[in-house]
Structure formats: structure tokens, C-alpha cells
Design an enzyme around this catalytic site. Sequence first.
Site, short mmCIF file in Angstrom:
data_model
loop_
_atom_site.label_atom_id
_atom_site.label_comp_id
_atom_site.label_asym_id
_atom_site.label_seq_id
_atom_site.Cartn_x
_atom_site.Cartn_y
_atom_site.Cartn_z
CB CYS A 83 -0.98 -0.03 1.18
SG CYS A 83 -2.33 1.16 1.04
CG HIS A 174 -2.84 -3.48 3.81
ND1 HIS A 174 -1.84 -2.80 4.46
CD2 HIS A 174 -3.59 -2.54 3.19
CE1 HIS A 174 -1.97 -1.50 4.25
NE2 HIS A 174 -3.02 -1.32 3.48
CD GLU A 176 -0.05 -5.62 5.95
OE1 GLU A 176 -0.40 -4.42 6.00
OE2 GLU A 176 0.16 -6.22 4.87
#
Length: 197
Positions: A83, A174, A176
Site C-alpha cells: 500500500c 495488505h 499482513e
Amino acid sequence: MSTGSPRVGIVAIQGDFEQHIAMVDGLGLATAELRVPEDLVGCTHVIIPGGESTTVGLLMQRYGLGDALIAAGRRGLAIWGTCMGMIMLAERIEGRNQYSLGLLDVTVRRNAFGRQVASFEDTLRMAGPDREVTGVFIRAPIVTEVGPAVEVLARYEGEIVAVRQGNVLGTSFHPELTSDTGVHAWFLGLNAASNPS
């Protein structure tokens, strides 16, 4: 901090760096929080997390981490930006004259899917790891132009959302923020030169 190799540096100036640390720890690899150039020593991979690109860029300049990452990336250090991290890696940012590392020969458009209230997640196919992944998009950028050395790894509704140029990777989304470690595991398996700093 877990032990092992490679040693993964995660830029910890601002943003969701703790989620990346947790993901890498879960894979059994050592992590290091990066704020100044000295923190890069011994790292074979670096992750630049989501956050606010203007703020992070200013602080990278102030503390010298930006120049250190540029030099290390050019020497072959594997670097991944998610991002905001992809914005920081781009050579060109539409409508903005802001600091970036310029390691990806791409043009990016900030907030291409709308503001935070328009955040969403969906499944997409990503080359490289060659798998379906869940894309979490939060004020996400897109890539609007790629140079000849850049490989497009994923698109969402026709828009480029993941790219790779040699040792440098950028994703609009993302990984994560999901429970799937697949993209992290793939990135950490890429060949990388130990940072000679």
C-alpha cells in the site's frame, strides 16, 4: 523476536508495521525494526508497510533511512512495499511531487479505490506465489504505468495492484491483515543479497 535466517527488516516509522512483524515472526524468522540506516545491517529483506506516505517520506529523509534503502535496493536487497510502501517505492506519483525511493519504474495513483470508508477485501490471483490471495484494500493505490523491466503480478477489476522489478515488489493490498502467510513466505524466499552496509 524469533531467531533464524533471513533477517527481515520492517520499516517501523509509522503505519501497520506490527502486523508485518507478527506475520514474519509466525514464519519463524528474525525481524528488525528499521528507523535509521544502522538498523539495516544484516538484513536480507525489507518490508515497507502501509501508512501515510508524506509523513514516512519526510522522516525517511530526515533520518537517512531513505538513502540507505535506495542504495541497498540497488545492490540487490529484496524490498517489498505494501500500500503506502508501494507508493514509497515508485518513481512517479500522479499529481504529487513528494519524496519516494524510486526503485520501481512505475507510476502510482494514490487512494485509487476511494477513502478509508470505501475499504474492502476480495480474492485475486497473484503470479509469483501463483495462488489465490485475499486482497485487503485500504485507501489503496493502483499502478497506472509500468516500465519495461516491471512484471505485473496481479490485477483487480483490470487495475494493476501488484508488481515486481527484480528484487523489488509492490502490492496495493495488505496481506499482513489476513491469516494467510503465503505472500510473505514467497517474498522471503526470493533471492536476496545480504546488505553490505
